[in-house]
Design a protein around this motif. Structure first.
Motif, PDB file in Angstrom:
ATOM      1  N   GLY A 183      -2.382   2.609  -2.770  1.00 39.15           N
ATOM      2  CA  GLY A 183      -2.848   2.763  -1.436  1.00 39.15           C
ATOM      3  C   GLY A 183      -2.372   4.274  -0.972  1.00 39.15           C
ATOM      4  N   ASP A 184      -1.606   4.977  -1.961  1.00 40.46           N
ATOM      5  CA  ASP A 184      -1.387   6.252  -1.417  1.00 40.46           C
ATOM      6  C   ASP A 184      -1.347   7.200  -2.670  1.00 40.46           C
ATOM      7  OD1 ASP A 184       1.138   5.700  -2.658  1.00 40.46           O
ATOM      8  OD2 ASP A 184       2.385   5.685  -1.160  1.00 40.46           O
ATOM      9  N   ILE A 185      -1.847   6.968  -3.682  1.00 38.67           N
ATOM     10  CA  ILE A 185      -1.854   7.409  -5.060  1.00 38.67           C
ATOM     11  C   ILE A 185      -2.522   8.973  -4.806  1.00 38.67           C
ATOM     12  CG2 ILE A 185      -4.054   6.615  -6.037  1.00 38.67           C
ATOM     13  CD1 ILE A 185      -0.443   7.155  -7.726  1.00 38.67           C
ATOM     14  N   SER A 186      -3.486   8.925  -3.845  1.00 40.50           N
ATOM     15  CA  SER A 186      -3.940  10.299  -3.736  1.00 40.50           C
ATOM     16  C   SER A 186      -3.337  11.220  -2.765  1.00 40.50           C
ATOM     17  CB  SER A 186      -5.468  10.074  -3.601  1.00 40.50           C
ATOM     18  OG  SER A 186      -6.283   9.477  -4.495  1.00 40.50           O
ATOM     19  N   ASP A 187      -2.056  10.865  -2.307  1.00 42.69           N
ATOM     20  CA  ASP A 187      -1.513  11.373  -1.248  1.00 42.69           C
ATOM     21  C   ASP A 187      -0.612  12.303  -1.945  1.00 42.69           C
ATOM     22  OD1 ASP A 187      -0.141  12.404   0.971  1.00 42.69           O
ATOM     23  OD2 ASP A 187      -0.107  10.541   2.005  1.00 42.69           O
ATOM     24  N   ALA A 188      -0.799  13.588  -1.759  1.00 45.14           N
ATOM     25  CA  ALA A 188       0.211  14.558  -2.280  1.00 45.14           C
ATOM     26  C   ALA A 188       1.407  14.691  -1.783  1.00 45.14           C
ATOM     27  CB  ALA A 188      -0.780  15.859  -2.464  1.00 45.14           C
ATOM     28  N   SER A 189       1.595  14.202  -0.305  1.00 39.31           N
ATOM     29  CA  SER A 189       2.775  14.331   0.174  1.00 39.31           C
ATOM     30  C   SER A 189       3.779  13.315  -0.082  1.00 39.31           C
ATOM     31  CB  SER A 189       2.592  14.367   1.677  1.00 39.31           C
ATOM     32  OG  SER A 189       2.082  13.092   2.181  1.00 39.31           O
ATOM     33  N   VAL A 190       3.186  12.189  -0.741  1.00 38.06           N
ATOM     34  CA  VAL A 190       3.977  11.223  -1.336  1.00 38.06           C
ATOM     35  C   VAL A 190       4.722  11.253  -2.700  1.00 38.06           C
ATOM     36  CG1 VAL A 190       3.926   8.539  -2.127  1.00 38.06           C
ATOM     37  CG2 VAL A 190       2.698   9.492  -0.120  1.00 38.06           C
ATOM     38  N   LYS A 191       5.971  10.974  -2.655  1.00 39.58           N
ATOM     39  CA  LYS A 191       6.587  11.372  -4.208  1.00 39.58           C
ATOM     40  C   LYS A 191       6.303  10.377  -5.189  1.00 39.58           C
ATOM     41  CE  LYS A 191      11.111  11.582  -6.696  1.00 39.58           C
ATOM     42  NZ  LYS A 191      12.561  11.494  -6.488  1.00 39.58           N
ATOM     43  N   HIS A 192       5.577  10.239  -6.248  1.00 43.80           N
ATOM     44  CA  HIS A 192       5.225   9.268  -7.132  1.00 43.80           C
ATOM     45  C   HIS A 192       5.852   9.654  -8.395  1.00 43.80           C
ATOM     46  CE1 HIS A 192       1.345   9.662  -4.533  1.00 43.80           C
ATOM     47  NE2 HIS A 192       1.704   8.425  -4.667  1.00 43.80           N
ATOM     48  N   HIS A 193       5.696   8.340  -9.230  1.00 45.68           N
ATOM     49  CA  HIS A 193       6.927   8.477 -10.364  1.00 45.68           C
ATOM     50  C   HIS A 193       5.961   8.187 -11.663  1.00 45.68           C
ATOM     51  CE1 HIS A 193       9.168   7.140  -7.245  1.00 45.68           C
ATOM     52  NE2 HIS A 193       8.494   6.249  -6.864  1.00 45.68           N
ATOM     53  N   SER A 225       0.705  -1.301  -0.038  1.00 47.55           N
ATOM     54  CA  SER A 225       0.211  -0.046   0.008  1.00 47.55           C
ATOM     55  C   SER A 225       0.781   1.107   0.056  1.00 47.55           C
ATOM     56  CB  SER A 225      -0.943   0.007   1.174  1.00 47.55           C
ATOM     57  OG  SER A 225      -1.830  -1.017   1.064  1.00 47.55           O
ATOM     58  N   ASN A 226       2.107   1.024  -0.139  1.00 50.56           N
ATOM     59  CA  ASN A 226       3.081   2.273   0.014  1.00 50.56           C
ATOM     60  C   ASN A 226       4.001   2.169  -1.381  1.00 50.56           C
ATOM     61  OD1 ASN A 226       4.317  -0.226   1.045  1.00 50.56           O
ATOM     62  ND2 ASN A 226       6.357   0.992   0.980  1.00 50.56           N
ATOM     63  N   THR A 227       3.828   3.419  -1.979  1.00 46.02           N
ATOM     64  CA  THR A 227       4.686   3.733  -3.156  1.00 46.02           C
ATOM     65  C   THR A 227       6.302   3.491  -2.614  1.00 46.02           C
ATOM     66  OG1 THR A 227       3.134   5.067  -4.275  1.00 46.02           O
ATOM     67  CG2 THR A 227       5.675   5.583  -4.504  1.00 46.02           C
ATOM     68  N   ASN A 228       7.025   2.688  -3.272  1.00 45.31           N
ATOM     69  CA  ASN A 228       8.133   2.585  -3.177  1.00 45.31           C
ATOM     70  C   ASN A 228       9.192   3.572  -4.185  1.00 45.31           C
ATOM     71  OD1 ASN A 228       8.676   1.059  -5.717  1.00 45.31           O
ATOM     72  ND2 ASN A 228       7.999  -0.702  -4.474  1.00 45.31           N
ATOM     73  N   GLU A 229      10.550   3.426  -4.102  1.00 46.74           N
ATOM     74  CA  GLU A 229      11.392   4.244  -4.833  1.00 46.74           C
ATOM     75  C   GLU A 229      11.190   3.959  -6.479  1.00 46.74           C
ATOM     76  OE1 GLU A 229      12.220   2.618  -2.214  1.00 46.74           O
ATOM     77  OE2 GLU A 229      13.366   4.090  -1.021  1.00 46.74           O
ATOM     78  N   TRP A 230      10.334   2.906  -6.870  1.00 45.40           N
ATOM     79  CA  TRP A 230      10.427   2.757  -8.403  1.00 45.40           C
ATOM     80  C   TRP A 230       9.113   2.260  -8.843  1.00 45.40           C
ATOM     81  CZ3 TRP A 230       9.084  -2.618  -8.332  1.00 45.40           C
ATOM     82  CH2 TRP A 230       9.581  -3.295  -7.290  1.00 45.40           C
ATOM     83  N   ALA A 231       8.190   2.203  -8.091  1.00 47.91           N
ATOM     84  CA  ALA A 231       6.718   1.825  -8.549  1.00 47.91           C
ATOM     85  C   ALA A 231       5.645   2.657  -7.620  1.00 47.91           C
ATOM     86  CB  ALA A 231       6.605   0.397  -8.369  1.00 47.91           C
TER      87      ALA A 231
END
Length: 419
Positions: A184-194, A174-180
């Protein structure tokens, strides 16, 4: 493993077993015969949480606390093979993902060593079949890493996991990692997405193809899903996901995604969690989120100084008490998801990925692996044939596993003999 149960360490299931009917009806007898003749595979059980968290012995006899799976109930349900989840909570074990994964792997391997008469480590599709051959059938025991964060951005660790027996990896939890990216957190603006997979993420998928490790797209964001299908040369699995058209949760798969899995040749293994298979349960459970989290935080604070087993059991109890505030959905809700995926993707592309021992609510009548025959009976009632049920119960996963092994052999072959 479901994010909604994280505050309670995503624990366990209902311990009760329903009594068998005194005299099965003709339809039940037919369903039981089909069920007993099938090779049944569950691609996602979180029983290692119990093994490591409270020293649970999978060989103990029920009643043995809250939980869905032990060897006696596996026999009662004719479970032939199970992928034991290697899941590491990303916040609690930050910087220690690989080490904690190794501890969980050790718990599974130790269980196999302790019960050699009932369990066998399966490293291939042939091993699964062999485990169920002969008079003394054993539970084919496999492992799947749940969450690509466990490799800590190291393809060498991925290869080591494979050498230890891991045969699938879920690209994210459910957590975005460094490469995917994760759903689970795709709508969380505080998370760095790729925007899906990074270049390294594509390398991970390619290496999994080369190893023969199944690529698991449960938990990933929609963009990561489609990026993965562009890269992989082997069919993918969704080890524990259901249909979004029926239950609007981002962990579930849209009809477009289901059709894409079918085109890829893969298989979607239906999750049994009530909030993933029934919208009424999902909305009611979500409505309690703030109050539930506060109560569970209080339990954790109360037992902060307690020993690990006591903390584990207290959190588990709190999780189940809150889940029980919402009425469990009928078995029909689960069957609807299997039926929907079979109709949209095709009967060759659906299977079972219960999430047992990682969920705190399942449909009525499904209290443990011993109740798997009820699923077969319900599908027989809907007109599914013996051949179709053999595919759904395990044959589809076995086909995908064999194809992943074939692709691996091709990719590992010397360049002179590669196509």
């Amino acid at each position: 493993m479901n994010r909604s149960v994280l505050a309670a360490l995503l624990l366990l299931g209902a311990p009760s077993l329903a009594a068998a009917p005194a005299a099965p009806s003709p339809s039940s007898a037919k369903a039981r015969a089909i069920h007993e003749s099938a090779l049944i595979i569950d691609t996602h059980v979180d029983t290692p949480l119990r093994m490591l968290g409270e020293g649970f012995d999978v060989g103990s006899q029920p009643p043995n606390g809250q939980g869905h799976l032990d060897l006696s109930r596996a026999r009662a349900g004719n479970l032939g093979a199970a992928f034991f989840s290697i899941w590491v909570e990303p916040k609690e074990f930050a910087g220690q993902f690989t080490h904690q994964s190794l501890r969980i792997i050790d718990s599974v391997l130790s269980a196999v060593e302790k019960h050699p008469d009932q369990m066998v480590l399966a490293l291939s599709s042939k091993d699964i079949v062999a485990a169920r051959a002969g008079k003394q059938k054993k539970l084919a025991t496999l492992m799947g890493v749940e969450g690509g964060h466990s490799i800590q951005n190291d393809l060498g660790v991925l290869r080591d996991f494979y050498r230890l027996g891991v045969r699938y990896m879920t690209l994210t939890w459910s957590n975005t990692n460094e490469w995917a990216d994760s759903s689970g957190d795709i709508s969380d603006a505080s998370v760095k997405h790729h925007d899906g997979l990074t270049d390294f993420g594509r390398d991970v998928v390619r290496e999994m193809n080369r190893l023969g490790m199944l690529v698991d797209i449960s938990h990933v964001s929609d963009k990561t899903f489609f990026d993965t299908l562009k890269v992989t040369r082997a069919p993918v699995i969704a080890s524990h996901s259901s249909a979004r058209a029926l239950t609007n949760h981002p962990r579930n798969m849209t009809d477009e995604m289901l059709k894409a899995v079918a085109t890829n040749g893969g298989v979607v293994m239906v999750n049994f969690f009530s909030a993933f298979i029934d919208d009424t349960y999902r909305t009611s459970y979500a409505a309690m989120a703030t109050e539930r989290k506060a109560a569970q935080d209080a339990v954790e604070a109360k037992h902060k100084a307690s020993d690990p087993v006591t903390r584990y059991r207290a959190n588990s109890q709190a999780s189940w008490e809150w889940a029980a505030k919402v009425q469990r959905p009928p078995l029909e809700s689960l069957i609807n998801h299997i039926d929907h995926i079979a109709k949209v993707a095709g009967v060759d592309h659906v299977g079972l990925g219960s999430d047992f021992d990682g969920i705190n609510s399942s449909p009525q009548g499904i209290d443990s692996v011993a109740d798997l025959p009820r699923i077969t009976e319900a599908l027989v009632a809907r007109g599914y044939t013996r051949e179709q049920l053999h595919k759904i119960l395990g044959g589809n996963l076995l086909r995908v596993f064999r194809e992943a092994e074939r692709v691996s052999r091709e990719l590992r072959a010397p360049p002179s003999v590669q196509r």
